[in-house]
Design a protein around this motif. Structure first.
Motif, PDB file in Angstrom:
ATOM      1  N   GLY A  18      55.613  -3.263   5.014  1.00 40.60           N
ATOM      2  CA  GLY A  18      55.296  -3.135   3.595  1.00 40.60           C
ATOM      3  C   GLY A  18      55.885  -1.813   3.139  1.00 40.60           C
ATOM      4  N   GLY A  19      56.685  -1.858   2.073  1.00 39.44           N
ATOM      5  CA  GLY A  19      57.320  -0.621   1.606  1.00 39.44           C
ATOM      6  C   GLY A  19      58.170   0.034   2.690  1.00 39.44           C
ATOM      7  N   GLY A  20      58.767  -0.780   3.555  1.00 36.79           N
ATOM      8  CA  GLY A  20      59.657  -0.237   4.581  1.00 36.79           C
ATOM      9  C   GLY A  20      58.947   0.299   5.811  1.00 36.79           C
ATOM     10  N   ILE A  21      57.611   0.230   5.834  1.00 36.94           N
ATOM     11  CA  ILE A  21      56.867   0.799   6.971  1.00 36.94           C
ATOM     12  C   ILE A  21      56.153  -0.337   7.707  1.00 36.94           C
ATOM     13  CG2 ILE A  21      54.817   1.393   5.584  1.00 36.94           C
ATOM     14  CD1 ILE A  21      54.686   4.015   7.190  1.00 36.94           C
ATOM     15  N   LEU A  22      56.138  -0.243   9.028  1.00 36.54           N
ATOM     16  CA  LEU A  22      55.531  -1.318   9.814  1.00 36.54           C
ATOM     17  C   LEU A  22      54.028  -1.377   9.562  1.00 36.54           C
ATOM     18  CD1 LEU A  22      55.931  -3.534  12.005  1.00 36.54           C
ATOM     19  CD2 LEU A  22      55.422  -1.771  13.711  1.00 36.54           C
ATOM     20  N   HIS A  23      53.550  -2.542   9.151  1.00 42.90           N
ATOM     21  CA  HIS A  23      52.109  -2.733   8.984  1.00 42.90           C
ATOM     22  C   HIS A  23      51.499  -3.340  10.243  1.00 42.90           C
ATOM     23  CE1 HIS A  23      51.522  -2.481   4.330  1.00 42.90           C
ATOM     24  NE2 HIS A  23      52.052  -1.405   4.852  1.00 42.90           N
ATOM     25  N   TYR A  24      52.051  -4.483  10.681  1.00 41.04           N
ATOM     26  CA  TYR A  24      51.521  -5.054  11.923  1.00 41.04           C
ATOM     27  C   TYR A  24      52.581  -5.872  12.645  1.00 41.04           C
ATOM     28  CZ  TYR A  24      50.633  -9.251   9.061  1.00 41.04           C
ATOM     29  OH  TYR A  24      50.760 -10.319   8.224  1.00 41.04           O
ATOM     30  N   SER A  25      52.350  -6.029  13.947  1.00 41.88           N
ATOM     31  CA  SER A  25      53.240  -6.824  14.802  1.00 41.88           C
ATOM     32  C   SER A  25      52.397  -7.846  15.538  1.00 41.88           C
ATOM     33  CB  SER A  25      53.915  -5.959  15.865  1.00 41.88           C
ATOM     34  OG  SER A  25      54.765  -5.002  15.278  1.00 41.88           O
ATOM     35  N   THR A  26      52.983  -9.009  15.795  1.00 43.11           N
ATOM     36  CA  THR A  26      52.350  -9.973  16.682  1.00 43.11           C
ATOM     37  C   THR A  26      53.332 -10.301  17.797  1.00 43.11           C
ATOM     38  OG1 THR A  26      53.086 -11.801  15.287  1.00 43.11           O
ATOM     39  CG2 THR A  26      50.844 -11.012  14.927  1.00 43.11           C
ATOM     40  N   ALA A  27      52.774 -10.555  18.977  1.00 43.29           N
ATOM     41  CA  ALA A  27      53.645 -10.808  20.128  1.00 43.29           C
ATOM     42  C   ALA A  27      52.833 -11.540  21.206  1.00 43.29           C
ATOM     43  CB  ALA A  27      54.165  -9.480  20.691  1.00 43.29           C
ATOM     44  N   PRO A  28      53.468 -12.249  22.100  1.00 48.72           N
ATOM     45  CA  PRO A  28      54.880 -12.604  22.090  1.00 48.72           C
ATOM     46  C   PRO A  28      55.221 -13.549  20.930  1.00 48.72           C
ATOM     47  CG  PRO A  28      53.905 -13.011  24.261  1.00 48.72           C
ATOM     48  CD  PRO A  28      52.783 -12.758  23.317  1.00 48.72           C
ATOM     49  N   PHE A  29      56.394 -13.301  20.321  1.00 50.46           N
ATOM     50  CA  PHE A  29      56.938 -14.246  19.356  1.00 50.46           C
ATOM     51  C   PHE A  29      57.820 -15.183  20.184  1.00 50.46           C
ATOM     52  CE2 PHE A  29      60.524 -15.293  16.433  1.00 50.46           C
ATOM     53  CZ  PHE A  29      59.810 -16.196  15.650  1.00 50.46           C
ATOM     54  N   ALA A  30      57.274 -16.370  20.437  1.00 50.42           N
ATOM     55  CA  ALA A  30      57.936 -17.273  21.387  1.00 50.42           C
ATOM     56  C   ALA A  30      58.982 -18.119  20.667  1.00 50.42           C
ATOM     57  CB  ALA A  30      56.894 -18.167  22.054  1.00 50.42           C
ATOM     58  N   HIS A  31      60.234 -17.816  20.914  1.00 45.49           N
ATOM     59  CA  HIS A  31      61.330 -18.590  20.331  1.00 45.49           C
ATOM     60  C   HIS A  31      62.490 -18.483  21.309  1.00 45.49           C
ATOM     61  CE1 HIS A  31      64.442 -20.077  17.746  1.00 45.49           C
ATOM     62  NE2 HIS A  31      63.601 -20.258  16.740  1.00 45.49           N
ATOM     63  N   LYS A  59      44.157 -11.619  22.841  1.00 43.14           N
ATOM     64  CA  LYS A  59      43.406 -12.872  23.014  1.00 43.14           C
ATOM     65  C   LYS A  59      44.216 -13.804  23.892  1.00 43.14           C
ATOM     66  CE  LYS A  59      39.976 -12.351  19.943  1.00 43.14           C
ATOM     67  NZ  LYS A  59      38.558 -12.429  20.331  1.00 43.14           N
ATOM     68  N   SER A  60      43.534 -14.771  24.513  1.00 41.02           N
ATOM     69  CA  SER A  60      44.335 -15.674  25.338  1.00 41.02           C
ATOM     70  C   SER A  60      45.144 -16.645  24.482  1.00 41.02           C
ATOM     71  CB  SER A  60      43.489 -16.392  26.391  1.00 41.02           C
ATOM     72  OG  SER A  60      42.271 -16.764  25.864  1.00 41.02           O
ATOM     73  N   ARG A  61      44.600 -17.100  23.362  1.00 39.83           N
ATOM     74  CA  ARG A  61      45.325 -18.080  22.539  1.00 39.83           C
ATOM     75  C   ARG A  61      45.836 -17.454  21.249  1.00 39.83           C
ATOM     76  NH1 ARG A  61      43.919 -23.394  23.810  1.00 39.83           N
ATOM     77  NH2 ARG A  61      42.358 -23.474  25.450  1.00 39.83           N
ATOM     78  N   ALA A  62      46.975 -17.956  20.770  1.00 33.95           N
ATOM     79  CA  ALA A  62      47.571 -17.440  19.530  1.00 33.95           C
ATOM     80  C   ALA A  62      46.652 -17.699  18.327  1.00 33.95           C
ATOM     81  CB  ALA A  62      48.938 -18.066  19.295  1.00 33.95           C
ATOM     82  N   THR A  63      45.972 -18.849  18.321  1.00 32.10           N
ATOM     83  CA  THR A  63      45.092 -19.161  17.187  1.00 32.10           C
ATOM     84  C   THR A  63      43.938 -18.164  17.111  1.00 32.10           C
ATOM     85  OG1 THR A  63      44.053 -20.762  18.621  1.00 32.10           O
ATOM     86  CG2 THR A  63      45.597 -21.631  16.990  1.00 32.10           C
ATOM     87  N   VAL A  85      64.730  -4.698  32.268  1.00 32.01           N
ATOM     88  CA  VAL A  85      63.605  -5.602  31.997  1.00 32.01           C
ATOM     89  C   VAL A  85      63.470  -5.728  30.480  1.00 32.01           C
ATOM     90  CG1 VAL A  85      62.284  -5.198  34.122  1.00 32.01           C
ATOM     91  CG2 VAL A  85      61.933  -3.679  32.164  1.00 32.01           C
ATOM     92  N   PHE A  86      63.074  -6.916  30.033  1.00 30.70           N
ATOM     93  CA  PHE A  86      62.904  -7.169  28.606  1.00 30.70           C
ATOM     94  C   PHE A  86      61.448  -7.503  28.318  1.00 30.70           C
ATOM     95  CE2 PHE A  86      67.232  -8.727  29.546  1.00 30.70           C
ATOM     96  CZ  PHE A  86      67.959  -7.940  28.664  1.00 30.70           C
ATOM     97  N   TYR A  87      60.926  -6.973  27.224  1.00 29.80           N
ATOM     98  CA  TYR A  87      59.607  -7.402  26.755  1.00 29.80           C
ATOM     99  C   TYR A  87      59.770  -8.654  25.910  1.00 29.80           C
ATOM    100  CZ  TYR A  87      57.526  -3.186  28.515  1.00 29.80           C
ATOM    101  OH  TYR A  87      57.078  -2.211  29.365  1.00 29.80           O
ATOM    102  N   PRO A  88      58.665  -9.428  25.774  1.00 29.66           N
ATOM    103  CA  PRO A  88      58.712 -10.555  24.835  1.00 29.66           C
ATOM    104  C   PRO A  88      58.984 -10.022  23.426  1.00 29.66           C
ATOM    105  CG  PRO A  88      56.703 -10.615  26.183  1.00 29.66           C
ATOM    106  CD  PRO A  88      57.350  -9.295  26.448  1.00 29.66           C
ATOM    107  N   LEU A  89      59.520 -10.880  22.560  1.00 29.46           N
ATOM    108  CA  LEU A  89      59.820 -10.455  21.186  1.00 29.46           C
ATOM    109  C   LEU A  89      58.537 -10.106  20.432  1.00 29.46           C
ATOM    110  CD1 LEU A  89      62.383 -13.221  20.095  1.00 29.46           C
ATOM    111  CD2 LEU A  89      62.881 -10.929  20.992  1.00 29.46           C
ATOM    112  N   SER A  90      58.656  -9.139  19.523  1.00 26.95           N
ATOM    113  CA  SER A  90      57.579  -8.842  18.566  1.00 26.95           C
ATOM    114  C   SER A  90      58.018  -9.334  17.196  1.00 26.95           C
ATOM    115  CB  SER A  90      57.345  -7.329  18.444  1.00 26.95           C
ATOM    116  OG  SER A  90      57.012  -6.770  19.672  1.00 26.95           O
ATOM    117  N   ALA A  91      57.086  -9.922  16.444  1.00 28.49           N
ATOM    118  CA  ALA A  91      57.335 -10.288  15.043  1.00 28.49           C
ATOM    119  C   ALA A  91      56.668  -9.215  14.189  1.00 28.49           C
ATOM    120  CB  ALA A  91      56.740 -11.659  14.746  1.00 28.49           C
ATOM    121  N   ASN A  92      57.449  -8.627  13.287  1.00 26.63           N
ATOM    122  CA  ASN A  92      56.989  -7.414  12.604  1.00 26.63           C
ATOM    123  C   ASN A  92      56.855  -7.610  11.097  1.00 26.63           C
ATOM    124  OD1 ASN A  92      57.263  -6.161  15.155  1.00 26.63           O
ATOM    125  ND2 ASN A  92      59.440  -5.802  14.744  1.00 26.63           N
ATOM    126  N   THR A  93      55.734  -7.190  10.549  1.00 23.36           N
ATOM    127  CA  THR A  93      55.519  -7.289   9.109  1.00 23.36           C
ATOM    128  C   THR A  93      55.489  -5.887   8.519  1.00 23.36           C
ATOM    129  OG1 THR A  93      54.285  -9.330   9.413  1.00 23.36           O
ATOM    130  CG2 THR A  93      53.966  -8.179   7.320  1.00 23.36           C
TER     131      THR A  93
END
Ligand code: AMP
Length: 349
Positions: free
Chosen positions: A192-205, A329-333, A182-190
């Protein structure tokens, strides 16, 4: 988080950690000792039906003797490949997964040659034991060679071409012993200084997701993998370049606790315990923010609708991951504006 996911399924975890007040101790019995303590590992293996890890720097040699006592999942080979950036990239290349141009570096003369061959800018990294940006040096010009060598020289290194990425993304999947995936939806990862600050998902592409799934499936099959596996990528000119793999539940998948029907933690347990894998369907648009170095004020963050707060109960230290929050949230915005609001309330040290 693994233990919490296991409770409703009737699965009981036991942990080995260096300190008796490790986060796991809040929710499960814990053995204390070095993570390669042969005696404690034997106790852990003998007392449990299956043994897994959420830290990938434990040596294969420490785990090998345990395989006669219990099942070790994911397989040791996957752990060993992921521990060395050169063997990891060699596996990716063998599986036709694109990687950054790179060269192994063991002395300064090799670094000079690697910079000539691979080009500038580039990143010098330790081959082993590097994580969260530790053990890395960015070289912008050849004038940085001496400084980079002074900072990292001594252990086995890799020099790789700096990737001018538009994004960093990760894909997480789970594979059972029977070969179901099974695959999860993609995460988009930000980071800083090589350490994960935040992720948003699903990254729909659609196209990138298709490629990421193909690559993850190849790695899983090649390693006869059991459990959750993560692949991290740079998106460079619209294509994926694999950075590294993590043979474990991953920080960029913490959002799946609230954000998916079945979390990465539960699916890891299901996979290693031979239970059917659960749905990875996303329940909305999620953002996960790490608490680094200091814990933010829960009173203020919890006023954000749809926010879940996770305090790991760790001692604060600069840049240490002390917890995280997930906004659903239900919507990305709506997710984006709540994320911006939350980021203003969180300080990273
Ligand atoms: P790593 O420990 O390899 O995951 O690196 C941590 C972070 O450093 C990555 O998530 C990137 O943000 C950055 N980084 C690592 N390698 C490169 C590279 N070759 N080019 C650009 N950024 C990099």
């Amino acid at each position: 988080m693994l233990a919490l996911a296991g409770y409703p399924l009737g699965l009981r975890c036991m942990f080995l950690d260096r300190s008796a007040d490790a986060p796991a101790a809040q929710v499960a019995p814990i053995l204390t000792g070095e993570l390669e303590d042969a005696v404690q590992l034997r106790v852990l293996a003998a007392a449990n039906d299956v043994l897994t890890f959420d830290w990938e720097n434990i040596s294969g040699a420490a785990l090998a003797p345990l395989e006669t006592l219990t099942r070790v999942r994911p397989p040791r080979a996957a752990l060993e490949v992921s521990q060395d950036r050169i063997t990891e990239k060699a596996l990716f290349s063998k599986l036709r997964i694109p990687v950054a141009a790179h060269a192994a570096v063991d002395d300064e003369a090799q670094l000079i040659r690697a910079v000539g061959k691979v080009g500038l800018p580039g990143v010098l990294k330790t081959r082993r034991l590097g994580y969260d940006g530790k053990g890395q040096f960015v070289l912008r010009t050849s004038a940085h060679i001496d400084e980079a060598w002074a900072a990292l020289g001594g252990s086995g290194l890799i020099y790789e071409k700096f990737q001018a990425f538009s994004r960093e993304i990760s894909i997480i999947g789970a594979r059972s012993a029977a070969g179901d995936i099974v695959f999860y939806p993609l995460s988009a990862n930000t980071h800083g200084g090589g350490i994960l600050h935040y992720s948003t998902a699903p990254f729909a592409h659609v196209r990138l997701e298709r490629s990421a799934r193909t690559y993850l499936r190849r790695v899983m099959k090649a390693l006869d993998y059991i459990g959750v596996l993560t692949l991290e990528f740079f998106v460079v000119e619209g294509r994926l370049v694999a950075n590294e793999m993590a043979p474990r539940v991953h920080n960029s998948g913490h959002w799946t606790i609230e954000g998916c029907v079945t979390s990465q933690f539960e699916n890891h347990l299901r996979a290693i315990c031979d239970l059917p894998l659960g749905s990875t369907r996303a329940l909305g648009n999620a953002a996960m923010i790490n608490f680094l170095g200091t814990l933010p004020d829960a009173d203020r963050l919890l006023t954000i609708d749809g926010l879940a707060f996770h305090d790991y109960g760790k001692e604060p230290r600069p840049a240490r991951k002390l917890g995280h929050c997930t906004i659903l949230k239900s919507r990305a915005t709506e997710r984006n504006s709540a994320l911006l609001h939350a980021l203003k309330l969180i300080q990273w040290s």
